[in-house]
Design a protein around this motif. Sequence first.
Motif, PDB file in Angstrom:
ATOM      1  N   LEU A 212      66.431  -3.706 -30.574  1.00  0.00           N
ATOM      2  CA  LEU A 212      66.939  -4.351 -29.411  1.00  0.00           C
ATOM      3  C   LEU A 212      68.012  -3.466 -28.871  1.00  0.00           C
ATOM      4  CD1 LEU A 212      66.921  -7.826 -30.905  1.00  0.00           C
ATOM      5  CD2 LEU A 212      65.536  -7.137 -29.011  1.00  0.00           C
ATOM      6  N   GLU A 213      68.692  -2.774 -29.591  1.00  0.00           N
ATOM      7  CA  GLU A 213      69.897  -2.032 -29.081  1.00  0.00           C
ATOM      8  C   GLU A 213      69.383  -0.719 -28.260  1.00  0.00           C
ATOM      9  OE1 GLU A 213      72.163  -1.083 -32.463  1.00  0.00           O
ATOM     10  OE2 GLU A 213      73.375  -2.771 -32.450  1.00  0.00           O
ATOM     11  N   ALA A 214      67.987  -0.322 -28.908  1.00  0.00           N
ATOM     12  CA  ALA A 214      67.527   0.835 -27.927  1.00  0.00           C
ATOM     13  C   ALA A 214      66.987   0.329 -26.731  1.00  0.00           C
ATOM     14  CB  ALA A 214      66.482   1.406 -28.594  1.00  0.00           C
ATOM     15  N   LEU A 215      66.592  -0.908 -26.786  1.00  0.00           N
ATOM     16  CA  LEU A 215      66.076  -1.572 -25.435  1.00  0.00           C
ATOM     17  C   LEU A 215      67.117  -1.751 -24.202  1.00  0.00           C
ATOM     18  CD1 LEU A 215      63.850  -2.765 -23.742  1.00  0.00           C
ATOM     19  CD2 LEU A 215      64.179  -4.965 -24.789  1.00  0.00           C
ATOM     20  N   ALA A 216      68.359  -1.965 -25.084  1.00  0.00           N
ATOM     21  CA  ALA A 216      69.540  -2.209 -23.995  1.00  0.00           C
ATOM     22  C   ALA A 216      70.118  -1.071 -23.693  1.00  0.00           C
ATOM     23  CB  ALA A 216      70.635  -3.021 -25.264  1.00  0.00           C
ATOM     24  N   ARG A 217      70.021  -0.008 -24.422  1.00  0.00           N
ATOM     25  CA  ARG A 217      70.487   1.180 -23.863  1.00  0.00           C
ATOM     26  C   ARG A 217      69.598   1.594 -22.568  1.00  0.00           C
ATOM     27  NH1 ARG A 217      71.424   2.245 -29.555  1.00  0.00           N
ATOM     28  NH2 ARG A 217      69.366   3.435 -29.839  1.00  0.00           N
ATOM     29  N   GLU A 218      68.338   1.421 -22.664  1.00  0.00           N
ATOM     30  CA  GLU A 218      67.527   1.768 -21.540  1.00  0.00           C
ATOM     31  C   GLU A 218      67.606   0.969 -20.365  1.00  0.00           C
ATOM     32  OE1 GLU A 218      63.321   1.667 -22.972  1.00  0.00           O
ATOM     33  OE2 GLU A 218      63.562   2.633 -24.581  1.00  0.00           O
ATOM     34  N   LEU A 219      68.093  -0.148 -20.767  1.00  0.00           N
ATOM     35  CA  LEU A 219      68.492  -0.981 -19.552  1.00  0.00           C
ATOM     36  C   LEU A 219      69.789  -0.958 -18.689  1.00  0.00           C
ATOM     37  CD1 LEU A 219      67.009  -4.796 -20.938  1.00  0.00           C
ATOM     38  CD2 LEU A 219      66.047  -3.081 -19.194  1.00  0.00           C
ATOM     39  N   ASP A 220      70.624  -0.295 -19.683  1.00  0.00           N
ATOM     40  CA  ASP A 220      72.162   0.048 -19.073  1.00  0.00           C
ATOM     41  C   ASP A 220      71.853   0.856 -17.914  1.00  0.00           C
ATOM     42  OD1 ASP A 220      73.884  -1.375 -20.713  1.00  0.00           O
ATOM     43  OD2 ASP A 220      73.603   0.068 -22.269  1.00  0.00           O
ATOM     44  N   LYS A 221      70.618   1.845 -17.780  1.00  0.00           N
ATOM     45  CA  LYS A 221      70.679   2.612 -16.742  1.00  0.00           C
ATOM     46  C   LYS A 221      70.506   2.239 -15.319  1.00  0.00           C
ATOM     47  CE  LYS A 221      69.070   6.224 -20.097  1.00  0.00           C
ATOM     48  NZ  LYS A 221      67.989   6.992 -20.601  1.00  0.00           N
ATOM     49  N   THR A 222      69.625   1.030 -15.343  1.00  0.00           N
ATOM     50  CA  THR A 222      68.877   0.414 -14.038  1.00  0.00           C
ATOM     51  C   THR A 222      69.350  -0.900 -14.111  1.00  0.00           C
ATOM     52  OG1 THR A 222      66.843  -0.059 -15.541  1.00  0.00           O
ATOM     53  CG2 THR A 222      66.936   2.048 -13.866  1.00  0.00           C
ATOM     54  N   HIS A 223      69.626  -1.676 -14.969  1.00  0.00           N
ATOM     55  CA  HIS A 223      69.815  -3.191 -15.196  1.00  0.00           C
ATOM     56  C   HIS A 223      70.848  -3.385 -15.924  1.00  0.00           C
ATOM     57  CE1 HIS A 223      65.715  -2.657 -13.489  1.00  0.00           C
ATOM     58  NE2 HIS A 223      66.284  -3.674 -12.586  1.00  0.00           N
TER      59      HIS A 223
ATOM     60  N   LEU B  23      71.247  -9.159 -23.231  1.00  0.00           N
ATOM     61  CA  LEU B  23      70.620  -8.965 -24.539  1.00  0.00           C
ATOM     62  C   LEU B  23      71.860  -8.545 -25.478  1.00  0.00           C
ATOM     63  CD1 LEU B  23      68.184  -8.339 -25.970  1.00  0.00           C
ATOM     64  CD2 LEU B  23      68.193  -5.933 -25.125  1.00  0.00           C
ATOM     65  N   ARG B  24      72.830  -7.954 -25.146  1.00  0.00           N
ATOM     66  CA  ARG B  24      73.719  -7.511 -26.541  1.00  0.00           C
ATOM     67  C   ARG B  24      74.488  -8.962 -26.988  1.00  0.00           C
ATOM     68  NH1 ARG B  24      74.474  -2.657 -23.323  1.00  0.00           N
ATOM     69  NH2 ARG B  24      73.770  -0.824 -24.717  1.00  0.00           N
ATOM     70  N   GLU B  25      74.523  -9.715 -25.743  1.00  0.00           N
ATOM     71  CA  GLU B  25      75.654 -10.987 -26.068  1.00  0.00           C
ATOM     72  C   GLU B  25      74.814 -11.883 -27.166  1.00  0.00           C
ATOM     73  OE1 GLU B  25      76.943 -14.952 -26.045  1.00  0.00           O
ATOM     74  OE2 GLU B  25      75.131 -14.516 -24.907  1.00  0.00           O
TER      75      GLU B  25
ATOM     76  N   ARG C  45      58.695  -6.512 -25.630  1.00  0.00           N
ATOM     77  CA  ARG C  45      59.348  -5.570 -26.736  1.00  0.00           C
ATOM     78  C   ARG C  45      60.469  -6.313 -27.396  1.00  0.00           C
ATOM     79  NH1 ARG C  45      61.433  -0.109 -23.808  1.00  0.00           N
ATOM     80  NH2 ARG C  45      62.268   0.114 -26.158  1.00  0.00           N
ATOM     81  N   MET C  46      60.862  -7.383 -26.635  1.00  0.00           N
ATOM     82  CA  MET C  46      62.004  -8.376 -27.459  1.00  0.00           C
ATOM     83  C   MET C  46      61.239  -9.043 -28.764  1.00  0.00           C
ATOM     84  SD  MET C  46      64.668  -9.527 -24.405  1.00  0.00           S
ATOM     85  CE  MET C  46      65.317 -10.680 -25.433  1.00  0.00           C
ATOM     86  N   ARG C  47      60.014  -9.736 -28.059  1.00  0.00           N
ATOM     87  CA  ARG C  47      59.193 -10.615 -29.131  1.00  0.00           C
ATOM     88  C   ARG C  47      58.781  -9.495 -30.331  1.00  0.00           C
ATOM     89  NH1 ARG C  47      57.677 -15.368 -27.413  1.00  0.00           N
ATOM     90  NH2 ARG C  47      58.128 -15.830 -25.165  1.00  0.00           N
ATOM     91  N   ALA C  48      58.568  -8.250 -29.946  1.00  0.00           N
ATOM     92  CA  ALA C  48      58.187  -7.462 -31.101  1.00  0.00           C
ATOM     93  C   ALA C  48      59.211  -7.071 -31.979  1.00  0.00           C
ATOM     94  CB  ALA C  48      57.646  -6.045 -30.501  1.00  0.00           C
ATOM     95  N   ALA C  49      60.428  -7.148 -31.566  1.00  0.00           N
ATOM     96  CA  ALA C  49      61.796  -6.771 -32.161  1.00  0.00           C
ATOM     97  C   ALA C  49      61.998  -8.050 -33.072  1.00  0.00           C
ATOM     98  CB  ALA C  49      62.924  -6.416 -31.582  1.00  0.00           C
ATOM     99  N   TYR C  50      61.788  -9.117 -32.752  1.00  0.00           N
ATOM    100  CA  TYR C  50      62.125 -10.531 -33.298  1.00  0.00           C
ATOM    101  C   TYR C  50      61.210 -10.548 -34.385  1.00  0.00           C
ATOM    102  CZ  TYR C  50      65.320 -11.905 -29.438  1.00  0.00           C
ATOM    103  OH  TYR C  50      66.299 -11.931 -28.673  1.00  0.00           O
TER     104      TYR C  50
END
Length: 415
Positions: A313-324, A331-333, A296-301
Amino acid sequence: MGKQYQTRDAEASTPELTIPAEVSVALAEIAESATEGLLALSVGAGLQVMQTLMEQSVVALAGPKGRHDPDRVAVRHGHEPGSVTLGGRRLRVQRPRVRATDGSGELPVAAYELFSQTQVLGRLALERMLGGLSTRRYPVGLEPVGTQVAQAATGTSKSAISRRFVAMTHTALAELLSAELSQLDLVCLMIDGVHFGEHTCVVALGIAIDGTKHPLALVEGSTENATLARELLVGLRERGLDVTRPILCVVDGARALRRAITDVFDHPVIARCQQHKLRNVRDRLPQRLGGPVERRMRAAYHARSALDAQAQLEALARELDKTHPGAAASLREGMAETLTVLRLGVPPTLARTLHSTNPIWVFSFPHQLALPEREMAGRWWQGPDSESDCCCSMDAFELEVSGAVTGREAIDGLA
């Protein structure tokens, strides 16, 4: 003890090489070499020509033998054992000696000085070892100069080859660290650490306006070391690199390196290496999630615009916030800087080169190829020689890899 103390400064007193109009070759003496091929026959003839040239050099200093020459500047002083360079070997010969008529000492013989130079030996050893030829098998890679000559040759032992290899890497390192940079018109600077065993060398690679890649500098240490990073960049500035113009700087995520760039360069445009970011995020995820998140990150890039990529990338980060949350924070840094190349509108062919510091990692490939042989040669590359080892990989990079980046036709847009 050698007789160097008897020889005058070569640059000041060595006459030009005297080339006779004709040279006679005794074919009977080299007839046996003809059965071993044209090269062996040519070597036999060449050795006779070399002896003639050395005698001509003596005549230029001492005049014709058996005739009194009041204008001569030297007198003959017999012969002694010497050696010349031949196809990666040292071959024993009898070298003529002459001494100055004023008693000031021995004079160099131009032809012998020319043929006895050893620089080519080091260059050949470096090229062959970087090509994967081991020191033990070094003689196998030499030209077939004839059995008689090969048996009389020296300087092909594994220890001799290793010494030349080490000496050449030290020479290459010194030349690299002192090269003038004022004539380089760079549009991109890449900095990253390359690992060699337990050591890390920070390498700086420049890309010029014509798309040519230029190894600029290296120093042993880590990009996390603020002092080291600043000293490396200040060194580039002191060697003439123009730091007042805008330049794209592709780096890993080290904060110390980023701070050093902003301190030294007036208008840097910083781009974070996407490969480093992919690895950092993946390392904070379980194995089952690492692959899907990376895709998913490569697709975004590869999105059509930086805004679209950032949204993905921000949508992916929000999903990861819940579990990791750790992976989400990674990812945000520096997210915006990972999209710098995309934001600049660089064409895809050129972007493949600029979105990561992978061009620097090409340097480590020759090192890995030659590593087993260097282990047998005594592990000389470890410790204080790790910088020279990285530099030898740079030499191989310049020899083996194309000097221009892919998509260089569009690089003018970065200027």
